[in-house]
Each structure stands twice: as structure tokens, then as C-alpha cells.
Write a protein that holds these residues in place. Structure first.
Motif, mmCIF file in Angstrom:
data_model
loop_
_atom_site.group_PDB
_atom_site.id
_atom_site.type_symbol
_atom_site.label_atom_id
_atom_site.label_comp_id
_atom_site.label_asym_id
_atom_site.label_seq_id
_atom_site.Cartn_x
_atom_site.Cartn_y
_atom_site.Cartn_z
ATOM 1 N N GLN A 238 0.831 -1.205 0.000
ATOM 2 C CA GLN A 238 0.000 0.000 0.000
ATOM 3 C C GLN A 238 0.865 1.255 0.000
ATOM 4 O O GLN A 238 0.534 2.253 -0.625
ATOM 5 N N TYR A 239 1.973 1.175 0.731
ATOM 6 C CA TYR A 239 2.882 2.312 0.741
ATOM 7 C C TYR A 239 3.375 2.595 -0.675
ATOM 8 O O TYR A 239 3.339 3.729 -1.165
ATOM 9 N N ASN B 56 0.463 3.999 -2.840
ATOM 10 C CA ASN B 56 -0.169 5.284 -2.522
ATOM 11 C C ASN B 56 0.769 6.403 -2.116
ATOM 12 O O ASN B 56 0.395 7.565 -2.168
ATOM 13 N N LYS B 57 1.957 6.068 -1.684
ATOM 14 C CA LYS B 57 2.811 7.113 -1.131
ATOM 15 C C LYS B 57 3.906 7.571 -2.081
ATOM 16 O O LYS B 57 4.701 8.430 -1.758
ATOM 17 N N ALA C 129 -3.804 12.658 -11.441
ATOM 18 C CA ALA C 129 -3.922 14.122 -11.533
ATOM 19 C C ALA C 129 -4.657 14.570 -12.788
ATOM 20 O O ALA C 129 -4.620 15.736 -13.145
ATOM 21 N N THR D 111 -4.691 16.304 -18.266
ATOM 22 C CA THR D 111 -3.667 17.264 -18.684
ATOM 23 C C THR D 111 -2.311 16.871 -18.103
ATOM 24 O O THR D 111 -1.277 17.045 -18.748
ATOM 25 N N GLN E 240 -8.239 21.018 -8.833
ATOM 26 C CA GLN E 240 -8.699 20.096 -9.868
ATOM 27 C C GLN E 240 -8.377 20.656 -11.246
ATOM 28 O O GLN E 240 -8.852 21.727 -11.612
ATOM 29 N N ARG E 241 -7.570 19.879 -11.996
ATOM 30 C CA ARG E 241 -7.176 20.338 -13.326
ATOM 31 C C ARG E 241 -8.196 19.887 -14.363
ATOM 32 O O ARG E 241 -8.958 18.969 -14.138
ATOM 33 N N ILE F 252 -6.579 -1.551 5.905
ATOM 34 C CA ILE F 252 -5.969 -2.877 5.995
ATOM 35 C C ILE F 252 -5.645 -3.212 7.459
ATOM 36 O O ILE F 252 -4.907 -4.143 7.748
ATOM 37 N N TRP G 281 -1.453 1.712 12.234
ATOM 38 C CA TRP G 281 -0.679 2.952 12.255
ATOM 39 C C TRP G 281 -1.449 4.096 12.906
ATOM 40 O O TRP G 281 -0.940 4.792 13.784
ATOM 41 N N HIS H 12 -2.445 12.705 7.665
ATOM 42 C CA HIS H 12 -1.496 12.355 6.608
ATOM 43 C C HIS H 12 -0.763 11.096 7.034
ATOM 44 O O HIS H 12 -0.412 10.961 8.183
ATOM 45 N N GLY H 13 -0.550 10.195 6.142
ATOM 46 C CA GLY H 13 0.319 9.071 6.483
ATOM 47 C C GLY H 13 -0.312 7.698 6.415
ATOM 48 O O GLY H 13 0.380 6.698 6.479
ATOM 49 N N CYS H 14 -1.646 7.613 6.302
ATOM 50 C CA CYS H 14 -2.248 6.295 6.149
ATOM 51 C C CYS H 14 -1.838 5.746 4.785
ATOM 52 O O CYS H 14 -2.140 6.327 3.750
ATOM 53 N N VAL H 15 -1.105 4.601 4.776
ATOM 54 C CA VAL H 15 -0.554 4.144 3.494
ATOM 55 C C VAL H 15 -1.630 3.579 2.579
ATOM 56 O O VAL H 15 -1.495 3.586 1.357
ATOM 57 N N ALA H 16 -2.689 3.071 3.158
ATOM 58 C CA ALA H 16 -3.720 2.418 2.345
ATOM 59 C C ALA H 16 -4.678 3.432 1.736
ATOM 60 O O ALA H 16 -5.516 3.075 0.914
ATOM 61 N N GLY H 17 -4.574 4.676 2.170
ATOM 62 C CA GLY H 17 -5.503 5.678 1.656
ATOM 63 C C GLY H 17 -6.890 5.553 2.249
ATOM 64 O O GLY H 17 -7.863 6.082 1.711
#
Lengths: 710, 302
Positions: A516-517, A520-521, A601, A604, B9-10, B55, B59, B91-96
Motif C-alpha cells: 500500500q505504501y 499510494n505514497k 492528476a 492534462t 482540480q485540473r 488494511i 498505524w 497524513h500518512g495512512c498508506v492504504a488511503g
């Protein structure tokens, strides 16, 4: 029975006559393709001692038999000529011996239809006869074969004339008039140069239909450049109206979908016969080509969802607003029929490897997106998966080898670079660049400049140019893998390379946190992120450099291209888990597009990321595809948005962009209920295909592709 | 003077002319029942929680100062009611599974994001500030808009009209187009459903018009609330009094805001009945058109 043309947004315009629209729907409904299924190939057992004859003689005889025996078919009263033998649609010469095809056929080329329009077959005959005067005995054999192919084309032509005459005699008054016109338009072409627009379209179609009948799948080339002047003249003389000309073009399109069978094909769908058209761009002198035919072609596909002729428009600095608008109008309906080239980049790419500017300016494509000088080129390509190479040779995480180790990232990268170079060296050494002559193709030699002068066959180094392209895939995946390894192992030191490679060998099993890291990171290629895009560019440059070590030799060019076409489907079964979090079996990047799921993103950003590479290095061509949701291009705002994307792509120096408008959930519905979606086309790679005629893995691949809608 | 931004948002094509980059500013002066961007209402940061992505790595439990994240039977469980929005887990949760609603962004950082799409703006596109209410903090917004204008980029602001109108002369110099929301024209109903003050909203609109700022009236259409003749008639009157209004754009209510409320731990408050049918939208548009108001629906002028 189909009753309307598929669209994802808005309404398609109605400009064509009811008769023409109905004929198109019948073609799209597979009526004509199903008809030809019963037509058996010609049987060469009829020729005594056929098997003992030289290959070239066998080939010529096949062409002659096809010309004299192929069933005739008049679908349209505006254009005559038809590729009525089913085996041709499977990429074979439709001639068998003991039930087996005798020859495969040629594709990935665009014929010199433009030249034959101007000189007629007659001009070619004269050129061959002239060359015969100085020919050696062996050369004579080949030149005579060409002449016999031309004669065969003449036989086929006469059969049509006789057939139409017969129809004229039995037809009622209204139909008689139409058949008379058909007869009149066909009578002098392609043997002689056309005298009118209608004759020109007929000549082009008849040349194409015969080449196609003999199993070849060439592109059409620059249709507006070929036909524009004829139409301009006729309009000036007042012998045709724009509406009438549009009808004629529409019939060209309808005839081009006579191979639709509306059923599963072996993979790439049923509209993939490489019949690409190229519009606009500059001529050999650098002047803009944009005429009535350009508009009419786009208007025809805007109205009818025929995807069998994939269209590419060459954009340059002179491209008028009106043309941008026309392109957007077609794109909005989905079906992925129109794509665009950045002409200046393409021309520069060819020039850089040694093409003269005037020839580079002529470029069209080969039936996919690979650029080539039409009617002068023998093109072939070799596909390679660089993610596979990376995983096997550099990391040692797939295959028999053991995991490799590297003290630093630079050491790892160097190993990758060496692997790419040694693969390329191997390819160039083991491919005989001068001689690659397996199959005779004297019919195609008729359409290819160089073959007469050199008195050598199409595959025998006859053409002016021979282009051997390396089509590499998996670069976004390699780049993302490198990025993840760099961050996890070398920069953040979260684990050792050995540990990571063990995890990859185990397909991330039990390491969900780290996976996951990685997913997502870390920001990957396709997000307009300089760090990620720099890595991609490095990978891209390494490949281009490896190929550039082999400059042109005589008329033979080895060129770098980035494409997967649809091979990411096969590769999903062989690649291992990747450091950026993908598991075995995941569908990975197609062509130049980001790995599915990694671009976050928007569209574009995808375009910007890709365009950070110097695209003039892509003499072997590459494609970026993007997909927008129908809701995001609705209305006039949506049209303007598409235009802005195209302009941005041009400004940023992209190479080739295909834009499809489709909703993934709509595709899933089509999978579940194919009957309701018989008419839905999608852009696959250099071609579009009717979605339901793709096999399940191909459909899944299209669905998995990134959607950059909002 | 950083901004709390929920999203940059682009490639937005329905937020002004051409392709636009829309910057969503957090914090709003209204509390609409039907809010499409509920995460942008509060001026304080918060987090989204997407249970399906969790998951249970533990954390966030280590970070939590309020015992809101807990492990129950080896599975992560969130007790939102205990959360004090301290930000430790944003900020920092790896699983989103946990994602911050907004990010503190310095103007320079926003500017960089905005400039990224210059190749796509062409002659018409540019930046749209939305939210939330971008004029919630008027001085800050104006100074940022001025900076964008200096780069030669077109600027657009989407506002609900509930802002301090004294900013308008300054706004006139840095804003090319105002998307002006008129949620309702019945003052009582408007107040009950949004907390808005119709008098103030219309007064600000009038002032903006007198200052020469071009406007587009943005009209949310909710069945059973404002989809009626009286509202259409009142809009037409308002339009008639404006000199610089280009057109009215209809925005049919959609229930996506509730999906976001769910991830914010809020109870849904939208109603399916509010969704106007295509015909209802067209009918409302026709009423406006008859009253000489140019109308845009589905991205095209009617």
C-alpha cells in the motif's frame, strides 16, 4: 436490425441521404461480412504441377486465379469493386492448395495509390517495360510477374464492367441511370488517370479493393491530398455539389466495412484491417493541405459510427480553428475514430535519422500509428517487453535466475541500461537487415516506388525505404519500478533490495502494508510530477540511445518505437509482481500511457508527463491514449475542452494522441449485454474495433485502461 | 497567509470559459442542506475515512491522541464522536483509508499547480476559485487573485454571495468573471435551507454589477424546493436589472454530496425527490428563456 449509429454524447448530425444511411447500417450490422463467409478461396490444385513451380510463379498464378474467379459484388451504386473472398480478411492470399493457404499477405504498409491515381496503371506498365530493356534474366522474371499482376487487375476490372452492363440491361429506369453512371465512372480507371472526382474516388477504391481482395491490408494514406484537387475542379465546373461528394465519400466508408462479421475475432476485433486514413498536414513543399475532402471525411464519420477507417489528422502550426473544431465534433461521439499527429515532431523524427525533408513531409501511417513514407516503404516491427527484460535480467525476480543485488541505485540503473543495449545489439545482429525475402509480393511492388527501378520485390529490399522498428513496451512500468526501488531501498532504506525482491517473488503475499505504501505514497509517471517524469525520461532516453547506435545502412533504418498494441494482455501472464505495488497478472501500461491506476492528476497531467520526453527521437512512433468520460465533454463546453486538449498536446510537443470518450461502466454493460451494443466501437491501438467483437481478455484490457474523466 | 485547499482540480470544463483549474477553498458562509461539497463547509480541517480501503495495519491507532481509532477484534474501528480533529492521523495512512479533507497550501504552491496547465488554457481558460466560499476571507483571496492576474491567467470566482461587499472595488480589478450562486429567491426558504440572507446576496450582486464585473448566475435546481414559476420569474427580474450578466446556468441537484458526508461521518441529508428530471430542468430553462434570460444547460446554451 440496427436502426441508429452509436454515440456516447449528444446527437449525431444527419446530412446523408436516407438510402446511404440505411446501407451503412446494413454494413455495420454485418450483413455483407456474413455474406462473404460462404465464398471459398480459389483452389490452386486446378493448375497442373502447381506445387513444383517457383514461388514467384505460384504467387502470380494465385493473383490471376483470384482476379478471374472471385465473386463480384455490387453493394453500392456509387462505387464498384469488392474484396469478396473471406480468407482475405484473415491476412492470407485467398488461394489454397489442398485446403491450406499458399501465401500469407502483407500489411503495415500504405500503398502508393496517390502515384497510380496520377499515372494510371498504364503509367506503371510503361515504367516496367522501360526497365525491362536493361533487366537481367532474373530481374525480368520479377518484372514480368508485376506486369501479369497488372493484367490480372485488368481482368478483374473488365469482369466488373461486363457485370454492370448486364445490370444496366435488366434494370428499371431509375436504377439504369445509376448503373450507367457507375459504369461510366469505372470505365477508364484505374488504368488511366481520372477526369473527375467521382472517377478519382472510384479509382482509389478499385485499386484498394483489388489489393485487399488479394489478402493485403494496406492503409489508404492521405486521402484529402489525393482527392482534394479533383473535387475542387468539379465544384468549380459545377458538375458536383458538396452534398453529392459527401455521398460518394460515405459510400467509400461503407464499402470499407464489408468485412464486418459482427462476431468474436481472434483478439483485436473486427475492424482492425489497418485501413488507416491520414488527413491534412503539409505537402512536400510545406504548404497546408486542407480542402473540401478533409471536411467531408470528418463529416461522414461524425454522422456514421464507422470505425473501419481509423483517421489520423496531422496537426501543424497552420491547422485552422475550423479543423480543430471538426475533429472535436467527431471525437465527442466516442468510438475513437480520429487521432492526431504532431506533424512537425514526426517530420523532424524522420529527418533526424536521415530522411530527406521532402520525403519526410509525405508521411502517412502503416495501418497503425507508425509513420512511413507511403508507397515507398517496406515496414516491419519487432515487439519487446522491457518490463520482462528488467524483471528477468536486472532484478532476477522472474524466470530461473536468482535475485540480483546492487550497492547503489546507479549501479542498478547501469545494469538495466546494459541489458537494453545488449538486447538491441542482439536484435540488430540477428535480424538480417539487408535480406528478408520470404514471400513474393509483386502485386504490392506495383504500388511501391523503388521496386521497378531496383527490379526487386517488396520484401526483397525493392522499396526506397526499409524501416525495421523496435516496438518496446513496458516503459512506464520499468520507470515506476525503478522509482519505487530507489525510494524504498536506496533513499528511505525501508528494506534491503534482497528483502524487496523476495517480497516480489512472493507476489507481495503478507506484505500489504508495504504494498500500500508503494501504491499510494509514491507519485509515479503520468502525474506531471518532475521526479517521476525525469525517471521516465531517463528510461526513454536509454532506449532511444541504444537504438541510435545503429544508424541507417543503405536504405535500411532501425527505429525506436514505444508500443504494446495489445500485447499487455499476453504480458500480464509472464510479468512478476512489481515494486510499485502491482501483482502478477495485473494489466500494466499500454503504449506510452501511464500504468493503469497510477495517474491521479487528470488528463492534462498525463499529456504533460509524456511530453516531457523529446519526441523527435521516436522515429518508430509511439502513441498516447487518453480516455474521457462522456459527462466531461458534454455540450459546447466539452467541445471547447477537447480542442484545448489537442492544442495543449500540440504546444507541448507530443507525438500521436488518441482520445476516446467512453465510460468504463458502459463497457461493462456491453460485456453483459452485447446485443444492445453491436454498434459500439472503441479505440484499441492504432485501430478501433467494435467492442463486442473483441475477446474477453481484450475487452477487459480496454476496461482496465485509465479513464481521466472528472 | 496560506490557504486550506480541499482540491486543485485540473481540466475542469464546466467552471468558466475554456479549460480551467479549479481551486476549492475550505470554509463556507452558508450551510446548504443539499451541499455538493460538504467537506468544504467547515473552515477547519478534517479527514475522510473509507472503511473499504483499511488494511488494519494499526498505524493510525498509534497516532491517535483521543482514542478515536481503536482495534476491536483485530480490526480497526473508528469512533468519530471522540475525534478532536487534532490532525495526527490526517497524513500518512498508506492504504488511503484515511485522507485529509484539505491541505494547507502557500499561494506559491497553488500558483505552481495553477501554472502547470497553462498550455491548455489557450485564450479563454484559466483559474476558477471555488469552495466553500472563496470570498470568506476576502482580503486573502483578492491578493491571491491579483497574483494570478499578474501571470496573465484569467480568473474566475464562484461565490454564494454571502461576503463582505466592501471588497467589490478591489475584486473588480482581479476577477474576470463571477459565478454567482442564487440558491433560492424566497427569503424565508433560503434562510431555512441555507442560512443565507437574500437581501445581502442580491445587494452584493448589484454592487458587483455596478462595478462592472461580468457575472454568470448559477442556479441550483431542486425539485420541490425552488423548481417553480415564482423562482424563475424572480430570477428573470434580477437578470433584467443587471448590465454585465452573461447568462444563467442551471445546475441540477445531485446526491453525490451525501457520499462525501458518509466518509466524513455525517448523516446524509439529501433527498432523492430533489433530483430534477431532464424534463423538469428543460421546463425550468424554458421559463427563463421565455423571460429573455439566456440559459446554459449541460454545457451548452439553450
Amino acid at each position: 436490425m440496427l436502426t441508429e449509429f452509436y454515440t456516447v454524447t449528444g446527437n449525431r448530425p444527419v446530412r446523408l441521404s436516407e438510402d446511404t444511411r440505411r446501407l451503412a447500417l446494413r454494413a455495420l450490422d454485418a450483413e455483407f461480412g456474413l455474406d462473404i463467409k460462404a465464398n471459398l478461396p480459389v483452389n490452386m490444385e486446378e493448375i497442373q504441377g502447381f506445387k513444383q513451380l517457383p514461388r514467384l510463379e505460384q504467387y502470380t498464378l494465385c493473383i490471376e486465379q483470384i482476379a478471374s474467379q472471385a465473386p463480384l459484388r455490387i453493394l453500392s451504386k456509387k462505387l464498384a469493386g469488392s474484396a469478396s473472398l473471406d480468407l482475405a480478411s484473415f491476412h492470407f492470399l485467398p488461394a489454397t492448395y489442398h485446403g491450406e493457404p499458399v501465401f500469407s499477405s502483407l500489411s503495415h504498409l500504405t500503398c502508393g495509390f496517390d502515384r497510380i491515381l496520377k499515372t494510371g496503371y498504364r503509367g506503371v506498365r510503361m515504367q516496367i517495360k522501360e526497365r525491362l530493356k536493361t533487366a537481367t534474366e532474373e530481374e525480368k522474371l520479377f518484372l514480368h510477374s508485376m506486369l501479369r499482376c497488372l493484367d490480372a487487375a485488368g481482368v478483374f476490372h473488365q469482369r466488373y464492367l461486363d457485370n454492370i452492363k448486364g445490370l444496366m440491361e435488366t434494370a428499371d429506369e431509375k436504377n439504369r441511370g445509376e448503373y450507367e453512371e457507375l459504369y461510366h465512372n469505372l470505365k477508364n480507371v484505374p488504368e488511366h488517370p481520372p477526369k473527375s472526382f467521382r472517377e478519382a474516388v472510384q479509382s482509389l477504391w478499385f485499386q484498394f479493393a483489388f489489393v485487399r481482395l488479394c489478402g493485403n491490408w494496406p492503409g489508404i494514406g492521405r486521402i484529402d491530398s489525393m482527392l482534394g484537387e479533383y473535387l475542387k475542379n468539379d465544384l468549380k465546373q459545377g458538375v458536383i455539389t458538396l452534398d453529392e461528394a459527401r455521398e460518394t465519400i460515405a459510400h467509400f466508408f461503407i464499402m470499407g466495412c464489408e468485412w464486418i462479421k459482427g462476431e468474436f475475432c481472434w483478439g483485436s476485433g473486427d475492424a482492425q484491417h489497418y485501413q488507416n486514413l491520414v488527413l491534412s498536414g503539409c505537402d512536400s513543399d510545406g504548404n497546408l493541405i486542407y480542402n473540401e475532402v478533409t471536411d467531408l471525411v470528418l463529416e461522414v464519420v461524425e454522422e456514421m459510427s464507422i470505425s473501419d477507417f481509423p483517421i489520423s489528422v496531422r496537426l501543424n502550426k497552420d491547422t485552422p480553428d475550423r479543423l480543430y473544431r471538426k475533429i472535436a465534433d467527431v471525437m465527442k461521439h466516442g468510438c475513437g475514430v480520429v487521432a492526431v499527429y504532431h506533424e512537425d515532431i514526426c517530420i523532424r523524427a524522420l529527418e533526424k535519422i536521415g530522411y530527406p525533408l521532402c520525403d519526410a513531409r509525405k508521411f502517412a501511417n502503416d495501418g497503425c500509428w507508425e509513420i512511413q513514407v507511403p508507397g515507398e516503404t517496406n515496414f516491419s516491427y519487432h515487439s519487446v517487453n522491457f518490463l520482462g527484460l528488467f524483471q528477468e535480467q536486472v532484478l532476477g525476480v522472474v524466470g530461473e535466475g536468482t535475485s540480483k543485488d546492487y550497492d547503489s541505485f546507479e549501479e542498478l540503473y547501469e545494469a538495466y541500461e546494459m541489458a537494453v543495449q545488449s538486447w538491441t545489439a542482439n536484435y540488430v545482429t540477428n535480424t538480417n537487415l539487408d535480406q528478408d525475402y520470404h514471400t513474393p509480393g509483386s502485386l504490392m511492388a506495383v504500388f511501391t516506388a523503388g521496386c521497378i527501378e531496383n527490379a526487386r520485390d517488396y520484401l526483397d529490399n525493392g522499396p526506397h525505404y526499409v524501416m525495421k522498428s523496435i516496438h518496446a513496451g513496458g516503459f512506464p512500468d520499468v520507470s515506476n519500478s525503478l522509482l519505487a526501488i530507489k525510494e524504498l531501498v536506496y533513499d528511505k532504506k525501508m528494506l534491503t533490495l534482497a528483502e524487496l525482491l523476495t517480497i516480489l517473488r512472493n507476489n507481495w503475499e503478507g506484505n500489504e502494508y508495504l504494498r500500500q505504501y508503494a501504491l499510494n505514497k509514491i507519485t509515479y509517471f503520468g502525474n506531471d510530477d518532475d521526479k517521476a517524469d525525469t525517471m521516465f525520461r531517463r528510461v526513454y532516453d536509454s532506449f532511444c540511445h541504444a537504438v541510435s547506435l545503429y544508424p541507417k545502412k543503405g536504405n535500411v533504418f532501425v527505429t525506436p518505437g514505444i508500443s504494446t498494441f495489445g500485447r499487455e494482455i499476453e504480458w500480464r501472464y509472464t510479468h512478476g509482481a512489481t515494486a510499485f505495488g502491482a501483482r502478477q497478472g495485473d494489466i500494466l501500461a499500454s503504449n506510452l500511457a501511464p500504468t493503469p491506476g497510477t495517474d491521479k492528476a487528470g488528463v492534462t497531467a498525463v499529456i504533460k508527463s509524456a511530453c516531457k520526453c523529446v519526441m523527435t527521437k521516436m522515429s518508430g512512433s509511439t502513441a498516447l491514449h487518453i480516455r474521457l468520460l462522456p459527462s466531461s465533454v458534454r455540450g459546447e463546453d466539452g467541445t471547447q475542452a477537447i480542442i484545448s486538449l489537442l492544442r495543449g498536446f500540440y504546444q507541448l510537443g507530443g507525438f500521436f494522441l488518441q482520445l476516446d470518450v467512453i465510460d468504463g461502466s458502459e463497457l461493462q454493460k456491453a460485456q453483459e449485454n452485447p446485443e444492445a451494443y453491436r454498434n459500439l466501437s472503441v479505440r484499441v491501438s492504432g485501430w478501433s474495433a467494435r467492442f463486442i467483437t473483441l475477446t474477453k481478455p481484450w475487452q477487459d484490457m480496454i476496461i482496465a485502461r485509465n479513464s481521466q474523466g472528472l | 497567509m496560506s490557504f486550506l485547499i480541499t482540491e486543485v482540480q485540473r481540466f475542469c470544463m464546466h467552471d468558466g470559459d475554456g479549460v480551467r483549474t479549479t481551486v476549492f477553498v475550505k470554509g463556507c458562509s452558508l450551510r446548504c442542506l443539499w451541499c455538493h461539497n460538504p467537506e468544504a463547509i467547515s473552515a477547519n480541517n478534517d479527514f475522510f475515512y473509507d472503511e473499504a480501503k483499511c488494511i488494519s495495519c494499526g498505524w493510525c491507532i498509534d497516532q491517535c491522541t483521543a482514542n478515536a481509532h481503536r482495534t476491536e477484534n483485530d480490526i480497526h474501528v473508528l469512533h468519530r464522536e471522540l475525534c478532536i480533529r487534532c490532525g495526527a492521523c490526517f497524513h500518512g495512512c498508506v492504504a488511503g483509508a484515511i485522507t485529509p479533507v484539505a491541505r494547507e497550501m502557500e499561494p506559491e504552491e497553488i500558483m505552481k499547480a495553477v501554472k502547470a496547465d497553462i498550455p491548455f488554457y489557450g485564450e479563454t481558460g484559466g483559474v476558477t476559485l471555488s469552495g466553500g466560499e472563496p470570498l470568506f476571507d476576502t482580503e486573502k483571496t483578492v491578493s491571491f487573485l491579483t497574483a494570478i492576474k499578474k501571470e496573465g491567467i484569467s480568473t474566475c470566482v464562484e461565490t454564494c454571495g454571502m461576503f463582505d461587499g466592501r471588497i467589490i472595488p478591489k475584486l473588480q480589478r482581479c476577477c474576470d468573471l463571477l459565478f454567482y450562486d442564487i440558491k433560492d429567491t424566497d427569503p424565508v426558504r433560503l434562510f431555512q435551507n441555507t442560512g443565507g440572507d437574500l437581501t445581502k446576496i442580491l445587494a452584493n450582486l448589484q454592487r458587483a454589477d455596478e462595478a462592472g464585473i461580468p457575472t454568470v448566475l448559477r442556479l441550483i435546481v431542486l425539485n420541490g424546493i425552488n423548481n417553480n414559476k415564482a423562482h424563475a420569474a424572480r430570477i428573470a427580474e434580477i437578470y433584467k436589472d443587471l448590465k454585465h450578466c452573461r447568462y444563467a446556468e442551471l445546475l441540477p441537484y445531485h446526491p453525490y454530496g451525501d457520499a462525501k458526508r458518509d466518509r466524513l461521518g455525517l448523516t446524509p441529508q439529501g433527498k432523492q425527490d430533489w433530483i430534477p428530471s431532464k424534463e423538469a430542468i428543460l421546463c425550468f430553462a424554458e421559463m427563463l428563456k421565455k423571460a429573455q434570460v439566456p440559459v446554459k444547460i449541460e454545457g451548452s446554451m439553450l
